[in-house]
Design a protein around this motif. Structure first.
Motif, PDB file in Angstrom:
ATOM      1  N   HIS A   1       3.274  -0.700   4.094  1.00 28.53           N
ATOM      2  CA  HIS A   1       2.915   0.667   3.714  1.00 28.53           C
ATOM      3  C   HIS A   1       4.170   1.431   3.281  1.00 28.53           C
ATOM      4  O   HIS A   1       5.125   1.554   4.057  1.00 28.53           O
ATOM      5  CB  HIS A   1       2.275   1.406   4.897  1.00 28.53           C
TER       6      HIS A   1
ATOM      7  N   LEU B   1       1.114  -6.118   6.126  1.00 26.05           N
ATOM      8  CA  LEU B   1       0.763  -4.953   5.314  1.00 26.05           C
ATOM      9  C   LEU B   1       2.008  -4.085   5.206  1.00 26.05           C
ATOM     10  O   LEU B   1       2.541  -3.635   6.220  1.00 26.05           O
ATOM     11  CB  LEU B   1      -0.386  -4.183   5.960  1.00 26.05           C
TER      12      LEU B   1
ATOM     13  N   SER C   1      -4.891   0.814  14.581  1.00 26.58           N
ATOM     14  CA  SER C   1      -6.114   0.852  13.763  1.00 26.58           C
ATOM     15  C   SER C   1      -5.980   0.103  12.436  1.00 26.58           C
ATOM     16  O   SER C   1      -6.996  -0.211  11.805  1.00 26.58           O
ATOM     17  CB  SER C   1      -6.506   2.306  13.476  1.00 26.58           C
ATOM     18  N   VAL C   2      -4.752  -0.203  12.018  1.00 25.18           N
ATOM     19  CA  VAL C   2      -4.541  -0.842  10.720  1.00 25.18           C
ATOM     20  C   VAL C   2      -5.279  -2.171  10.613  1.00 25.18           C
ATOM     21  O   VAL C   2      -5.944  -2.466   9.614  1.00 25.18           O
ATOM     22  CB  VAL C   2      -3.033  -1.031  10.451  1.00 25.18           C
ATOM     23  N   GLU C   3      -5.180  -2.990  11.652  1.00 23.80           N
ATOM     24  CA  GLU C   3      -5.819  -4.303  11.603  1.00 23.80           C
ATOM     25  C   GLU C   3      -7.329  -4.171  11.445  1.00 23.80           C
ATOM     26  O   GLU C   3      -7.953  -4.893  10.673  1.00 23.80           O
ATOM     27  CB  GLU C   3      -5.502  -5.104  12.870  1.00 23.80           C
TER      28      GLU C   3
ATOM     29  N   LYS D   1       0.843  -1.190   0.000  1.00 20.80           N
ATOM     30  CA  LYS D   1       0.000   0.000   0.000  1.00 20.80           C
ATOM     31  C   LYS D   1       0.882   1.246   0.000  1.00 20.80           C
ATOM     32  O   LYS D   1       1.953   1.248   0.614  1.00 20.80           O
ATOM     33  CB  LYS D   1      -0.911   0.019   1.239  1.00 20.80           C
TER      34      LYS D   1
ATOM     35  N   SER E   1       0.895   5.318   1.051  1.00 19.24           N
ATOM     36  CA  SER E   1       0.170   6.149   1.999  1.00 19.24           C
ATOM     37  C   SER E   1       0.847   7.507   2.125  1.00 19.24           C
ATOM     38  O   SER E   1       2.062   7.622   1.962  1.00 19.24           O
ATOM     39  CB  SER E   1       0.131   5.451   3.367  1.00 19.24           C
TER      40      SER E   1
ATOM     41  N   THR F   1       3.327  -3.846   9.044  1.00 17.37           N
ATOM     42  CA  THR F   1       2.433  -4.248  10.125  1.00 17.37           C
ATOM     43  C   THR F   1       2.255  -5.757  10.058  1.00 17.37           C
ATOM     44  O   THR F   1       1.766  -6.295   9.061  1.00 17.37           O
ATOM     45  CB  THR F   1       1.061  -3.568   9.991  1.00 17.37           C
TER      46      THR F   1
ATOM     47  N   PRO G   1       0.918   4.957   9.006  1.00 16.64           N
ATOM     48  CA  PRO G   1      -0.268   4.255   9.500  1.00 16.64           C
ATOM     49  C   PRO G   1      -0.195   4.033  11.007  1.00 16.64           C
ATOM     50  O   PRO G   1       0.880   3.853  11.570  1.00 16.64           O
ATOM     51  CB  PRO G   1      -0.230   2.923   8.740  1.00 16.64           C
ATOM     52  N   ASN G   2      -1.368   4.069  11.631  1.00 10.48           N
ATOM     53  CA  ASN G   2      -1.464   3.805  13.060  1.00 10.48           C
ATOM     54  C   ASN G   2      -1.599   2.303  13.275  1.00 10.48           C
ATOM     55  O   ASN G   2      -2.574   1.696  12.842  1.00 10.48           O
ATOM     56  CB  ASN G   2      -2.680   4.545  13.640  1.00 10.48           C
TER      57      ASN G   2
ATOM     58  N   HIS H   1      -8.389  -2.758   7.839  1.00  8.42           N
ATOM     59  CA  HIS H   1      -8.150  -3.645   6.692  1.00  8.42           C
ATOM     60  C   HIS H   1      -8.611  -5.077   6.946  1.00  8.42           C
ATOM     61  O   HIS H   1      -8.255  -5.983   6.196  1.00  8.42           O
ATOM     62  CB  HIS H   1      -6.663  -3.632   6.331  1.00  8.42           C
TER      63      HIS H   1
END
Length: 271
Positions: free
Chosen positions: A209, A207, A178-180, A168, A170, A221, A174-175, A183
């Protein structure tokens, strides 16, 4: 000899299109339906074409270059940085999916940003490059009719040592917390596809990013294998998608995301 001119192919009706959408679903299609049904209607039912954004063009070009990079690793013929740059330039010049209306000087800046992301990724994932991928950019599907669900389709960017990896781009870091959650629909769908086609459980999901900062960085992540609860949630969403789509009720879901939506004008004229 008399010949009859072939009749032009009949355009599918809205009902036919919706039936097709009910029968087959992808993670991106499901996510958009949950996000905004009217946007889903514009994109997948009416199939309204919109100019490609600079961010989408950059992301697609980076993705294409990474596909070439990983496919070369899979073939045991790794690319040099110069060859990777050539693949990126070729992807950047490809306008088969629509061109971008650039502001003066914008294209050069965005292209430079895209290459810096790739260069950063290759350098920061050097250890991963030593392992041959299990699969690269593979299109797969899962027949879930025995569950009373639509057929699930998707494309896995990369699978390595049983880990599903998705790329991805961005504009911000990414936090991790909250990513899990953000997505989960996608990662659960990929886990179902992997298990259905290999008969094995994934070792994990990652993931990757690529963050477009002044100094680009790679944020990875690590997520555990899909849980049974996540599988149940996905199946429930797919069942809801099938039922709700059949009602043909498409309405907007106003949020801050509307300001960047390509269908904002159509939405304002909706009735």
């Amino acid at each position: 000899m008399n010949t009859l001119a072939e009749a032009p192919p009949k355009e599918p009706s809205v009902k036919d299109i919706i039936t097709g959408l009910q029968n087959t679903v992808s993670a991106s299609r499901l996510s958009l339906f949950l996000q905004c049904r009217l946007k889903f209607y514009f994109r997948y039912v009416l199939k309204l074409k919109k100019p490609k954004t600079a961010a989408l063009h950059l992301g697609n070009s980076v993705h294409s270059a990474l596909k070439a990079w990983n496919k070369a690793r899979w073939l045991n013929k790794p690319l040099s940085l110069k060859e990777l740059h050539d693949e990126f330039s070729k992807a950047w010049a490809d306008d088969s999916e629509g061109s971008v209306k650039w502001e003066p000087g914008e294209e050069d800046d965005e292209k430079t940003t895209g290459w810096r992301l790739l260069d950063t990724y290759i350098r920061q994932s050097a250890s991963m490059a030593l392992t041959k991928p299990d699969a690269v950019e593979v299109s797969i599907e899962a027949d879930l009719s025995h569950q009373g669900l639509p057929r699930l389709i998707g494309i896995l960017d990369l699978v390595q040592q049983g880990t599903i990896i998705d790329f991805k781009t961005s504009s911000s870091t990414p936090n991790a917390a909250s990513v899990e959650h953000l997505h989960e629909t996608q990662t659960s769908a990929y886990a179902i596809l992997y298990r259905h086609n290999t008969g094995k459980k994934e070792t994990g999901i990652q993931l990757h990013h690529l963050v477009k900062l002044k100094n680009p960085k790679l944020c990875i992540t690590d997520l555990p294998p899909m849980t049974q609860q996540q599988e149940h949630r996905l199946f429930h969403l797919m069942d809801n998608y099938y039922e709700e789509l059949g009602r043909t009720e498409f309405y907007p879901s106003p949020s801050f995301a509307c300001m960047g939506c390509e269908y904002f004008g159509e939405c304002r004229r909706w009735h």
